[in-house]
Scaffold this motif. Structure first.
Motif, PDB file in Angstrom:
ATOM      1  N   LYS A 294      -2.648  -2.156  -8.794  1.00 16.70           N
ATOM      2  CA  LYS A 294      -2.459  -2.501  -7.386  1.00 16.70           C
ATOM      3  C   LYS A 294      -2.582  -4.009  -7.261  1.00 16.70           C
ATOM      4  O   LYS A 294      -3.666  -4.571  -7.391  1.00 16.70           O
TER       5      LYS A 294
ATOM      6  N   PRO B 283       2.097  10.914 -10.860  1.00 15.91           N
ATOM      7  CA  PRO B 283       0.670  10.913 -11.220  1.00 15.91           C
ATOM      8  C   PRO B 283       0.368  10.451 -12.636  1.00 15.91           C
ATOM      9  O   PRO B 283      -0.754   9.997 -12.909  1.00 15.91           O
ATOM     10  N   ASP B 284       1.338  10.541 -13.541  1.00 16.76           N
ATOM     11  CA  ASP B 284       1.087  10.108 -14.916  1.00 16.76           C
ATOM     12  C   ASP B 284       1.431   8.641 -15.159  1.00 16.76           C
ATOM     13  O   ASP B 284       1.226   8.129 -16.264  1.00 16.76           O
TER      14      ASP B 284
ATOM     15  N   PRO C  60       4.881  -0.578 -12.630  1.00 14.05           N
ATOM     16  CA  PRO C  60       4.379   0.692 -13.159  1.00 14.05           C
ATOM     17  C   PRO C  60       4.843   0.969 -14.587  1.00 14.05           C
ATOM     18  O   PRO C  60       5.989   0.693 -14.943  1.00 14.05           O
TER      19      PRO C  60
ATOM     20  N   ASP D 267       0.825  -1.212   0.000  1.00 16.69           N
ATOM     21  CA  ASP D 267       0.000   0.000   0.000  1.00 16.69           C
ATOM     22  C   ASP D 267       0.854   1.256   0.000  1.00 16.69           C
ATOM     23  O   ASP D 267       0.518   2.254  -0.655  1.00 16.69           O
TER      24      ASP D 267
ATOM     25  N   LYS E 164       0.969   4.651 -14.968  1.00 19.05           N
ATOM     26  CA  LYS E 164      -0.125   3.689 -14.864  1.00 19.05           C
ATOM     27  C   LYS E 164       0.381   2.530 -14.017  1.00 19.05           C
ATOM     28  O   LYS E 164       1.463   2.000 -14.271  1.00 19.05           O
TER      29      LYS E 164
ATOM     30  N   TYR F  29       2.238   1.628  -3.607  1.00 18.40           N
ATOM     31  CA  TYR F  29       1.164   1.997  -4.541  1.00 18.40           C
ATOM     32  C   TYR F  29       0.731   3.446  -4.327  1.00 18.40           C
ATOM     33  O   TYR F  29       0.634   4.225  -5.292  1.00 18.40           O
ATOM     34  N   ASN F  30       0.490   3.822  -3.081  1.00 14.28           N
ATOM     35  CA  ASN F  30       0.054   5.194  -2.791  1.00 14.28           C
ATOM     36  C   ASN F  30       1.141   6.204  -3.126  1.00 14.28           C
ATOM     37  O   ASN F  30       0.836   7.326  -3.576  1.00 14.28           O
ATOM     38  N   SER F  31       2.399   5.832  -2.918  1.00 12.79           N
ATOM     39  CA  SER F  31       3.501   6.738  -3.250  1.00 12.79           C
ATOM     40  C   SER F  31       3.588   6.955  -4.753  1.00 12.79           C
ATOM     41  O   SER F  31       3.802   8.088  -5.220  1.00 12.79           O
ATOM     42  N   ILE F  32       3.418   5.889  -5.519  1.00 13.56           N
ATOM     43  CA  ILE F  32       3.436   6.029  -6.976  1.00 13.56           C
ATOM     44  C   ILE F  32       2.285   6.901  -7.445  1.00 13.56           C
ATOM     45  O   ILE F  32       2.456   7.811  -8.278  1.00 13.56           O
ATOM     46  N   LYS F  33       1.098   6.667  -6.905  1.00 17.37           N
ATOM     47  CA  LYS F  33      -0.066   7.451  -7.325  1.00 17.37           C
ATOM     48  C   LYS F  33       0.096   8.939  -7.007  1.00 17.37           C
ATOM     49  O   LYS F  33      -0.333   9.796  -7.782  1.00 17.37           O
ATOM     50  N   SER F  34       0.732   9.240  -5.873  1.00 21.26           N
ATOM     51  CA  SER F  34       0.869  10.651  -5.485  1.00 21.26           C
ATOM     52  C   SER F  34       2.096  11.320  -6.091  1.00 21.26           C
ATOM     53  O   SER F  34       2.041  12.492  -6.468  1.00 21.26           O
TER      54      SER F  34
END
Length: 399
Positions: free
Chosen positions: A319, A313-314, A328, A302, A316, A305-310
């Motif tokens: 999870k 941001p571009d 990614p 988690d 893909k 995943y959350n670090s990559i999303k934040s």
């Protein structure tokens, strides 16, 4: 030097091992590297297991240092059969089990035992990097079925049907997957089993990460069929014993009669000490160890995943519901500067001291991706690793 054997050109060397060697060189110079590359769980084996095995080794040093039968000691095969039945619901006996020196030996043995020159082998792309070159070495014709994040890295069943025909000898599925972190839907597994039966093929079902689920449940291909499926397993992942080089396969006795006969010429028997630690693990430590590690790995998943999303941001990213890996897609960044995933991964290691594996190592379908092991480091270091990826992309003026 003499000319290398024909086919050896396909065995170019694992990019995972190359990255690992570069990391070792950096660490020898005193550099602290955040290790998000190699597929090793980030926990030691159970301390109780190690203590008990140490006592056993002292008490029975002769037995634990002796040859065993080629398929492995009977006690271990009995324990594996009972354990596999417990988790899968598939009734198997010790004669359905062959213990191997990790899954890698099983892959090579299968190729030697069942592939003729010109036979067809169907694999996904991207997929675990040992399969394609080994099959090419044995002069098989490799057909690839492309998968992508758009379908959670699950092959379209219709595409599988198009790829498999009467010339197909092996179909390979990895579930949970390495490198993508995906889990296969039951429809996909059932389709592959049916295709193996209909075309007199063998489904090689690599389920090394079957116990490392954070959501959902594992789909056991052997529930659908025993005569055309061989399931590959390892003690490298959920027991955290990768260096002990121990695995096993589960299959019909007719398949294993050929497999074990060929196996004698690769390795007389799997490492005897490793077999005994595997036996102790299954009998006394497995259930509690898995219960302890799953929440830890899930927390680390988690965080990454959350670090990559934040921070990216571009990108893909899927999870993962199971396994050790995140995959990614950085194409939105790397395509702007015309940099491939290999060059980016090497630059990330040399300049930011973060180890990842370039996605193209797993097939051209993995181009512009990187493979991250989200279990190897602590949450703080994993977060720092993603921060350093973002930092390098900023310096490259694409973030």
């Amino acid at each position: 030097m003499p000319k290398p054997a024909k086919g050896s050109e396909y065995l170019k060397g694992s990019m995972i091992r190359e990255v690992n060697a570069l990391i070792n060189e950096l660490e020898d110079r005193g550099v602290d590297v955040i290790k998000m590359h190699i597929g090793q769980p980030g926990v030691p084996p159970s301390s109780g297991l190690i203590d008990e095995f140490t006592r056993l080794l002292k008490e029975k040093s002769f037995e634990l240092s002796a040859y065993s039968s080629t398929p492995g000691i009977l006690e271990l095969r009995e324990a594996i059969a009972d354990d596999y039945h417990r988790y899968s619901g598939v009734k198997v006996s010790p004669s359905n089990i062959s213990v191997t020196t990790g899954s890698s030996e099983a892959i090579i043995t299968l190729a030697m035992a069942f592939l003729n020159p010109g036979d067809k082998a169907v694999v996904l792309n991207p997929t675990y990097l040992l399969y394609k070159p080994i099959m090419q070495y044995f002069n098989a014709k490799v057909t690839e079925v492309k998968v992508s994040i758009s379908n959670d890295f699950n092959p379209d069943p219709e595409e599988l049907k198009k790829a498999v025909d009467k010339d197909t000898k092996l179909i390979v599925l990895v579930n949970p997957d390495n490198p993508t972190g995906s889990t296969l839907r039951s429809e996909v597994v059932k389709t592959a089993v049916d295709l193996a039966v209909d075309n007199d093929s063998l489904l090689v079902y690599d389920e090394a990460y079957r116990h490392l689920y954070y959501e959902g449940e594992h789909v056991y291909a052997l529930r659908y069929n025993m005569s055309n499926v061989i399931a590959l397993n390892t003690f490298s992942k959920d027991p955290a014993l990768p260096g002990w080089r121990l695995g096993f396969v589960v299959a019909d006795e007719d398949i294993l009669s050929v497999f074990n006969r060929v196996k004698q010429y690769i390795n007389i028997n799997p490492p005897t000490p490793a077999q005994y630690i595997g036996l102790l693990y299954i009998r006394k430590y497995k259930e509690n160890f898995i219960k302890e590690t799953i929440p830890l790995f899930k927390e680390r998943r988690d965080v990454v995943y959350n670090s990559i999303k934040s921070m990216l941001p571009d990108a893909k990213v899927l999870k993962p519901k199971a396994g050790l890996f995140m995959f990614p897609d950085l194409s939105s960044y790397l395509s702007r500067i015309k940099m491939n995933d290999l060059d980016f991964s090497l630059r990330l290691l040399r300049e930011k001291h973060v180890g990842v594996v370039p996605g193209s190592a797993f097939g051209d379908g993995g181009a512009l991706h990187i493979r991250i092991n989200f279990t190897r480091e602590s949450t703080d270091r994993l977060r720092e690793g993603v921060e350093r990826i973002a930092e390098l992309l900023r310096e490259l003026s694409v973030l």
